[in-house]
Design an enzyme around this catalytic site. Structure first.
Site, PDB file in Angstrom:
ATOM      1  CG  ASN A   7      -1.868   1.145   1.241  1.00  0.00           C
ATOM      2  OD1 ASN A   7      -2.116   1.768   0.218  1.00  0.00           O
ATOM      3  ND2 ASN A   7      -2.415   1.455   2.397  1.00  0.00           N
ATOM      4  CG  PHE A   9      -0.557   5.974   1.021  1.00  0.00           C
ATOM      5  CD1 PHE A   9      -0.669   7.072   1.863  1.00  0.00           C
ATOM      6  CD2 PHE A   9      -0.437   4.719   1.597  1.00  0.00           C
ATOM      7  CE1 PHE A   9      -0.645   6.922   3.246  1.00  0.00           C
ATOM      8  CE2 PHE A   9      -0.410   4.554   2.977  1.00  0.00           C
ATOM      9  CZ  PHE A   9      -0.516   5.664   3.799  1.00  0.00           C
ATOM     10  CD  GLU A  11      -3.844   9.718   4.086  1.00  0.00           C
ATOM     11  OE1 GLU A  11      -4.518   8.946   3.375  1.00  0.00           O
ATOM     12  OE2 GLU A  11      -3.661   9.535   5.309  1.00  0.00           O
ATOM     13  CG  HIS A  39       3.251   3.687   3.600  1.00  0.00           C
ATOM     14  ND1 HIS A  39       3.002   2.556   2.875  1.00  0.00           N
ATOM     15  CD2 HIS A  39       3.519   3.261   4.860  1.00  0.00           C
ATOM     16  CE1 HIS A  39       3.096   1.488   3.646  1.00  0.00           C
ATOM     17  NE2 HIS A  39       3.420   1.891   4.860  1.00  0.00           N
ATOM     18  CG  ASN A 111       9.699  -4.052   4.220  1.00  0.00           C
ATOM     19  OD1 ASN A 111       9.047  -4.545   5.123  1.00  0.00           O
ATOM     20  ND2 ASN A 111       9.138  -3.583   3.118  1.00  0.00           N
ATOM     21  CB  SER A 148      -2.451   7.867  10.170  1.00  0.00           C
ATOM     22  OG  SER A 148      -2.706   7.367   8.875  1.00  0.00           O
ATOM     23  CG  HIS A 165       4.067  -1.474   8.229  1.00  0.00           C
ATOM     24  ND1 HIS A 165       3.384  -2.651   8.094  1.00  0.00           N
ATOM     25  CD2 HIS A 165       4.215  -0.974   6.977  1.00  0.00           C
ATOM     26  CE1 HIS A 165       3.136  -2.853   6.802  1.00  0.00           C
ATOM     27  NE2 HIS A 165       3.607  -1.858   6.111  1.00  0.00           N
ATOM     28  CB  ALA A 167      -5.014  -0.569   9.294  1.00  0.00           C
ATOM     29  CE  LYS A 243      -4.024   3.524  -2.527  1.00  0.00           C
ATOM     30  NZ  LYS A 243      -3.016   3.447  -1.451  1.00  0.00           N
TER      31      LYS A 243
END
Length: 250
Positions: A7, A9, A11, A39, A111, A148, A165, A167, A243
């Site tokens: 995911n 993005f 924001e 992200h 990661n 968030s 990290h 939801a 996105k």
């Protein structure tokens, strides 16, 4: 390179609710200003390094004191550095489009492999989609239609000094369009229940990353709080989410 998945993005967020004003002030976060959350990662470089390693060594581990291990850790560190620069570049491009200025307040990798001492043992911690809990405040994002949370981790060996990290998904990506297209048009998915806007030109992706596909962020936060792993500093409300699957946005 394109992102390998996940995911990804950027924001714009507003400070919706403050739980610890002192910590927020110490971070020099102005409640009257929007925050930009980026992200993203190494744009597939990390995955390329892993594939290269598997082709050469299979799934065997590498002894620490070998040239192969040193080469892998060097490539790994270069990917981490690339990910940091990638996020900064994305932020700079967005701020330029908005004719705005900003400064980086937090930068966290999800990661990576790092040396660590846990339970009296010296070794390595490999975090895959996990936030480190020993580097100060972090943001745990929800979906594009959810809040968030800015939190202060309470480092613990029980959690390997790590946190969720984000939801986390409720549905796999391949199911999302089939589940949601009878209920929502692309135009409807461009607005969220919180009143925020979504910019996403990819018709498949806008379904894959719909808020309904994710767990409620509040549930994750309350679980981490209940386990004594975090203290919540502030809640962040999405205002505008951008996105993409990884294409450049000139």
């Amino acid at each position: 390179m394109r992102e390998s998945g996940g995911n990804h993005f950027a924001e714009l967020q507003s400070i919706d609710e403050v739980y610890d004003a002192a910590v927020l002030d110490a971070l020099a976060i102005n409640k009257q200003q929007l925050q930009l959350l980026v992200h993203s990662g190494s744009r597939g470089l990390g995955q390329f390094i892993l594939r290269q390693h598997i082709e050469q060594h299979g799934h065997r581990g590498l002894a620490v004191d070998t040239a192969d291990c040193a080469a892998y850790l060097l490539a790994h560190q270069q990917a981490v550095q690339f990910a940091t620069l990638n996020r900064r570049l994305i932020a700079q491009r967005i701020l330029l489009r908005l004719s705005a200025n900003g400064q980086a307040l937090l930068d966290i990798n999800h990661n990576l492999v790092l040396p660590a001492q846990m339970h009296g043992l010296q070794g390595w911690v490999h975090r895959k989609g996990a936030t480190p809990a020993d580097v100060g405040p972090v943001v745990i994002p929800g979906s594009r239609g959810d809040f968030s949370y800015l939190v202060l981790p309470l480092a613990s060996d029980l959690s390997l000094n790590s946190l969720a990290h984000g939801a986390g998904r409720k549905w796999i990506r391949s199911e999302c369009k089939g589940r949601l297209s009878p209920r929502y048009t692309v135009a409807q998915l461009s607005r969220t229940k919180l009143g925020s806007h979504v910019i996403c030109a990819d018709r498949q992706l806008i379904y894959e990353e719909a808020p309904e596909a994710y767990k409620p962020a509040e549930n994750i936060i309350s679980t981490l709080e209940g386990a004594g792993l975090i203290k919540v500093i502030a809640r962040l409300r999405p205002v505008l989410t951008y996105k993409t699957r990884g294409e450049c946005c000139e």
